[in-house]
Design an enzyme around this catalytic site. Structure first.
Site, PDB file in Angstrom:
ATOM      1  N   LYS A 277      21.942 107.296  -4.790  1.00 34.59           N
ATOM      2  CA  LYS A 277      22.983 106.299  -4.522  1.00 34.59           C
ATOM      3  C   LYS A 277      23.991 106.856  -3.512  1.00 34.59           C
ATOM      4  CE  LYS A 277      26.125 103.549  -7.084  1.00 34.59           C
ATOM      5  NZ  LYS A 277      26.791 103.391  -8.383  1.00 34.59           N
TER       6      LYS A 277
ATOM      7  N   ARG B  28      36.569  97.382 -20.099  1.00 31.32           N
ATOM      8  CA  ARG B  28      37.562  96.555 -19.418  1.00 31.32           C
ATOM      9  C   ARG B  28      37.407  95.095 -19.772  1.00 31.32           C
ATOM     10  NH1 ARG B  28      35.791  99.585 -14.008  1.00 31.32           N
ATOM     11  NH2 ARG B  28      33.899  99.429 -15.245  1.00 31.32           N
TER      12      ARG B  28
ATOM     13  N   SER C   7      36.232 101.667  -9.290  1.00 31.91           N
ATOM     14  CA  SER C   7      36.149 102.441  -8.041  1.00 31.91           C
ATOM     15  C   SER C   7      35.593 101.594  -6.896  1.00 31.91           C
ATOM     16  CB  SER C   7      35.253 103.660  -8.218  1.00 31.91           C
ATOM     17  OG  SER C   7      35.756 104.500  -9.221  1.00 31.91           O
TER      18      SER C   7
HETATM   19  N1  LIG Z   1      39.987 100.594 -15.187  1.00 34.37           N
HETATM   20  C1  LIG Z   1      39.259 101.108 -16.168  1.00 34.37           C
HETATM   21  N2  LIG Z   1      39.617 100.944 -17.447  1.00 34.37           N
HETATM   22  C2  LIG Z   1      38.867 101.441 -18.441  1.00 34.37           C
HETATM   23  N3  LIG Z   1      37.734 102.103 -18.284  1.00 34.37           N
HETATM   24  C3  LIG Z   1      37.334 102.292 -17.028  1.00 34.37           C
HETATM   25  C4  LIG Z   1      38.057 101.810 -15.913  1.00 34.37           C
HETATM   26  N4  LIG Z   1      37.376 102.148 -14.791  1.00 34.37           N
HETATM   27  C5  LIG Z   1      36.294 102.807 -15.194  1.00 34.37           C
HETATM   28  N5  LIG Z   1      36.253 102.898 -16.530  1.00 34.37           N
HETATM   29  C6  LIG Z   1      35.244 103.521 -17.355  1.00 34.37           C
HETATM   30  O1  LIG Z   1      34.965 104.801 -16.844  1.00 34.37           O
HETATM   31  C7  LIG Z   1      33.616 105.148 -17.089  1.00 34.37           C
HETATM   32  C8  LIG Z   1      32.972 105.575 -15.795  1.00 34.37           C
HETATM   33  O2  LIG Z   1      32.860 104.461 -14.977  1.00 34.37           O
HETATM   34  P1  LIG Z   1      32.424 104.447 -13.455  1.00 34.37           P
HETATM   35  O3  LIG Z   1      32.286 105.794 -12.911  1.00 34.37           O
HETATM   36  O4  LIG Z   1      31.304 103.475 -13.317  1.00 34.37           O
HETATM   37  O5  LIG Z   1      33.742 103.817 -12.810  1.00 34.37           O
HETATM   38  P2  LIG Z   1      33.958 102.416 -12.170  1.00 34.37           P
HETATM   39  O6  LIG Z   1      35.390 102.333 -11.849  1.00 34.37           O
HETATM   40  O7  LIG Z   1      33.357 101.351 -13.017  1.00 34.37           O
HETATM   41  O8  LIG Z   1      33.144 102.596 -10.803  1.00 34.37           O
HETATM   42  P3  LIG Z   1      32.068 101.626 -10.113  1.00 34.37           P
HETATM   43  O9  LIG Z   1      32.847 100.480  -9.585  1.00 34.37           O
HETATM   44  O10 LIG Z   1      31.487 102.498  -9.045  1.00 34.37           O
HETATM   45  O11 LIG Z   1      31.082 101.252 -11.172  1.00 34.37           O
HETATM   46  C9  LIG Z   1      32.977 103.905 -17.717  1.00 34.37           C
HETATM   47  O12 LIG Z   1      32.988 104.043 -19.111  1.00 34.37           O
HETATM   48  C10 LIG Z   1      33.917 102.813 -17.306  1.00 34.37           C
HETATM   49  O13 LIG Z   1      33.885 101.734 -18.200  1.00 34.37           O
HETATM   50 MG   LIG Z   2      31.182 101.182 -13.290  1.00 33.78          MG
END
Ligand SMILES: Nc1ncnc2c1ncn2[C@@H]1O[C@H](COP(=O)(O)OP(=O)(O)OP(=O)(O)O)[C@@H](O)[C@H]1O
Ligand SMILES: [Mg+2]
Length: 168
Positions: free
Chosen positions: A46, A96, A134
């Site tokens: 990725k 979320r 992200s």
């Molecule tokens: N704003 C947030 N609030 C609560 N949990 C979050 C939040 N952003 C990410 N997480 C949690 O962090 C963990 C890692 O998520 P990940 O690395 O996929 O981040 P992401 O922000 O969802 O990124 P992407 O958009 O690339 O998927 C997951 O359990 C995800 O649910």
């Molecule tokens: Mg994610």
């Protein structure tokens, strides 16, 4: 009565880059558990904006003051195996939305099928970070939006450097 001991939790993610949502969850986990292992998923297939080392460096900086976190990375490995390696009895995941929950519940069941001894705990973030991901942060920032309230200052700075260099 259960024997008293250290409880380590593992929080896996891509962290490309870490947001205030991630930090909020790490802070909450660090209050609940004795130790929190933040595990960066290194997925070579990725395309990521930040390299593994950049993601690690940013996570290191924003979690330093907590004092009970460790940053590790993993590639092509089951999370339950990684958890065992780090003596983590708990997997922390962020929820979320209902959509997050549906996906997470399925993952939890699969992990439980593989290792019933590891428990998954879901945490919710502060409401102001409940829409932060992200991918969305990168997308809107690349189109000129101000994301300074959504990511830690060091990440904000790194994101801008990246976007400047990619815009030539
Ligand atoms: N704003 C947030 N609030 C609560 N949990 C979050 C939040 N952003 C990410 N997480 C949690 O962090 C963990 C890692 O998520 P990940 O690395 O996929 O981040 P992401 O922000 O969802 O990124 P992407 O958009 O690339 O998927 C997951 O359990 C995800 O649910
Ligand atoms: Mg994610």
């Amino acid at each position: 009565m259960k024997e008293v001991g250290m409880t380590t939790a593992i929080f896996p993610g891509t962290f490309d880059p870490a947001t205030n949502g991630h930090l909020d969850l790490i802070q909450r986990s660090a209050r609940i558990f004795d130790k929190v292992v933040v595990a960066i998923f290194d997925n070579p297939s990725k395309q990521q904006m930040f390299s593994l080392e950049e993601r690690r460096g940013l996570l290191q900086q924003i979690t330093e003051e907590l004092g009970n976190t460790e940053i590790v990375s993993f590639q092509r490995q089951l999370l339950v195996t990684l958890a065992k390696t780090h003596q983590a009895a708990v997997i922390v995941r962020g929820v979320r939305s209902v959509a997050d929950f549906e996906y997470e519940a399925q993952m939890t069941s699969m992990n439980r099928y593989m290792d019933d001894a590891i428990e998954t705990v879901y945490l919710t973030p502060r409401v102001e970070y409940s829409f932060v991901a992200s991918s969305l942060v990168k997308e809107v920032a690349s189109l000129g939006a101000d994301v300074s309230a959504l990511v830690p200052p060091v990440v904000f700075e790194a994101l801008h450097k990246k976007l400047q260099s990619s815009n030539g």
